[in-house]
Design an enzyme around this catalytic site. Structure first.
Site, PDB file in Angstrom:
ATOM      1  NE  ARG A  96      -3.672   2.545   2.804  1.00 58.29           N
ATOM      2  CZ  ARG A  96      -4.439   2.565   3.481  1.00 58.29           C
ATOM      3  NH1 ARG A  96      -4.760   1.805   4.457  1.00 58.29           N
ATOM      4  NH2 ARG A  96      -4.911   3.804   3.626  1.00 58.29           N
ATOM      5  CG  ASN A 150     -11.297  -1.052   0.248  1.00 59.23           C
ATOM      6  OD1 ASN A 150     -12.393  -1.266  -0.166  1.00 59.23           O
ATOM      7  ND2 ASN A 150     -10.908  -0.521   1.176  1.00 59.23           N
ATOM      8  CB  CYS A 172     -17.946  -0.160   1.356  1.00 58.85           C
ATOM      9  SG  CYS A 172     -16.989   1.370   1.602  1.00 58.85           S
ATOM     10  CG  HIS A 202     -14.256   3.757  -1.586  1.00 58.11           C
ATOM     11  ND1 HIS A 202     -12.738   3.215  -1.417  1.00 58.11           N
ATOM     12  CD2 HIS A 202     -14.861   2.995  -0.488  1.00 58.11           C
ATOM     13  CE1 HIS A 202     -12.747   2.712  -0.304  1.00 58.11           C
ATOM     14  NE2 HIS A 202     -14.099   2.454   0.301  1.00 58.11           N
ATOM     15  CE1 TYR A 256     -11.375   6.012  -0.029  1.00 59.38           C
ATOM     16  CE2 TYR A 256     -13.553   5.935   1.030  1.00 59.38           C
ATOM     17  CZ  TYR A 256     -12.223   5.545   1.180  1.00 59.38           C
ATOM     18  OH  TYR A 256     -11.594   4.657   2.027  1.00 59.38           O
TER      19      TYR A 256
END
Length: 442
Positions: A96, A150, A172, A202, A256
């Site tokens: 990440r 995700n 989510c 998102h 987001y």
């Protein structure tokens, strides 16, 4: 299922697992779990043991007859499961961090589920989730797959398109977070608030908000324009919206959406944080170190409040409510990621969408919303195109398709920049992207 329910959690060594266990404990009367299997990979074994031992203490304290099994053998765990939840991260937080840092070198937003970072998380994750689906077809063909991994929308899209698993729901915590924050903003109980959610993971909008059946959307949009009411989450800076923009939009954006409507500001904030406190992945690594030290305490038998810093608020409520409603055929309304089936007219019927559904024992039944409002439709359709092409790239390992996915993402400025980022990230993530490297190395 009279003998009790068997639940398997893949990515069981996650710092979120105590939240899930707490949710199962709270709902035991309705959701009589007999076995909870926590599965991880060898690199996650230490965390699995720490979290699993805490889970056992929590269940013992609650006085419940739930057996907790810890294993690195996924196939052993999956046999005859009723529900399989997935919450894993291929490449762990180090991957990440690369997703966040590499795009910043090219003045492009680096983020876990959006832009180039979201693409690469999908490229790493989709082959693994499809392997899990193959195991499920063989070992627990009647189980429900509840995916929290995700990018949840892209992953759900891939399962619907490239596997034989039909009983899949993507989940989510963003919609439930919005509803809770709206309730707090209006000083009413959360159960009085109903939000009409529609869009993608998102990339979901609240098209209307009702309190006790009466629309309060205009009031909420005015409140959201105030700095103290920036609806966001732990991992996204709560930059204030322009009040007039919100009124023009006529819908509630999720946190987001700042990456798309405030791209330059968000990029500047990311660059500043990367140079000072670190990217979000680096911050999370520090939070997780603290959490796992707490989890080791033999006297700890509850979910510690520090877990809220991790950004997963309402995670267990979303997951456990969904499982509870499927198991008990509750027919309540929850926002989930599922096959569109005509609910949103602006999106293909066979694609994954995030929309309010009636949750039944046969799974989610999407509630029709018709066309999305014209002011949000184009962006949602562009991101759906990105998700579709990205899922194809993940499955085929085709370089040109991956470059196309990168370029059509609205956060990437050109095909040239897309190619530069793609090449560097393919090299950086080589270990976890065998589908792209096997042809080169033969």
């Amino acid at each position: 299922m009279s003998k009790g329910i068997k639940i398997v959690t893949i990515g069981g060594g996650s710092s979120y697992t105590p939240e899930l266990v707490e949710g199962f404990i709270k709902r035991y009367e309705e959701l009589p779990i007999r076995e909870l299997w926590l599965v991880d990979i060898p690199a996650g074994q230490e965390k699995l043991n720490i979290v699993g031992t805490l889970a056992k203490r929590m269940i013992e304290k609650a006085g419940l007859p739930i057996e907790v099994h810890l294993t690195l053998n996924r196939r052993e765990a999956l046999k005859d499961a009723d529900f399989v939840t997935t919450q894993f991260r291929v490449g762990l937080l180090d991957a990440r961090a690369k997703d966040e840092r590499i795009p910043l070198k090219y003045n492009v937003i680096g983020q876990e589920t959006n832009g180039p970072g979201g693409l690469f998380k999908g490229l790493r994750t989709i082959p693994v989730i499809l392997d899990i689906c193959k195991d499920m077809e063989e070992l627990c063909p009647d189980a429900w797959l509840v995916n929290f991994t995700n990018p949840a929308g892209m992953v759900t899209e891939a399962v619907l398109r490239y596997s034989n698993i039909k009983k899949v729901v993507g989940l989510c915590n963003v919609p439930i977070g919005i509803r809770m924050r709206v309730a707090k903003m209006l000083d009413v109980a959360p159960e009085q608030v109903h939000v009409d959610f529609a869009g993608l993971n998102h990339m979901v909008y609240g098209l209307d908000v009702r309190v006790d059946g009466k629309s309060v959307l205009d009031q909420v949009l005015v409140e959201m324009g105030k700095p103290e009411n920036a609806l966001t989450m732990k991992n996204i800076p709560g930059l204030t919206w322009e009040p007039e923009f919100l009124l023009g939009l006529g819908a509630i954006p999720c946190g987001y959406h700042r990456y798309y409507y405030k791209t330059q500001q968000m990029l500047e904030r990311e660059l500043e944080e990367a140079a000072t406190t670190g990217t979000r992945a680096e911050v999370v690594k520090r939070v997780e170190t603290e959490l796992f030290e707490l989890y080791k305490d033999p006297n700890l038998a509850i979910k510690p409040p520090q877990l809220e810093k991790r950004g997963g608020a309402y995670y267990s409520d979303a997951a456990c409510n969904l499982i509870n409603s499927i198991y008990n055929d509750k027919r309540d309304i929850q926002p989930v990621n599922t096959r569109n089936n005509g609910a949103i007219a602006s999106i293909p019927n066979d694609s994954a969408v995030e929309v309010n559904c009636v949750i039944t024992k046969e799974g989610p039944k999407p509630i029709a919303v018709g066309d999305l409002p014209v002011q949000v439709r184009g962006l949602v359709q562009q991101i759906k195109s990105f998700e579709r092409v990205a899922a194809e790239a993940a499955v085929t390992g085709d370089y040109n398709t991956a470059l196309l996915a990168m370029t059509i993402n609205p956060l990437v400025p050109s095909d040239k920049v897309a190619k530069q980022i793609l090449d560097e990230m393919l090299e950086a993530h080589k270990e976890h992207l065998p589908q792209f490297h096997q042809t080169v190395e033969v």
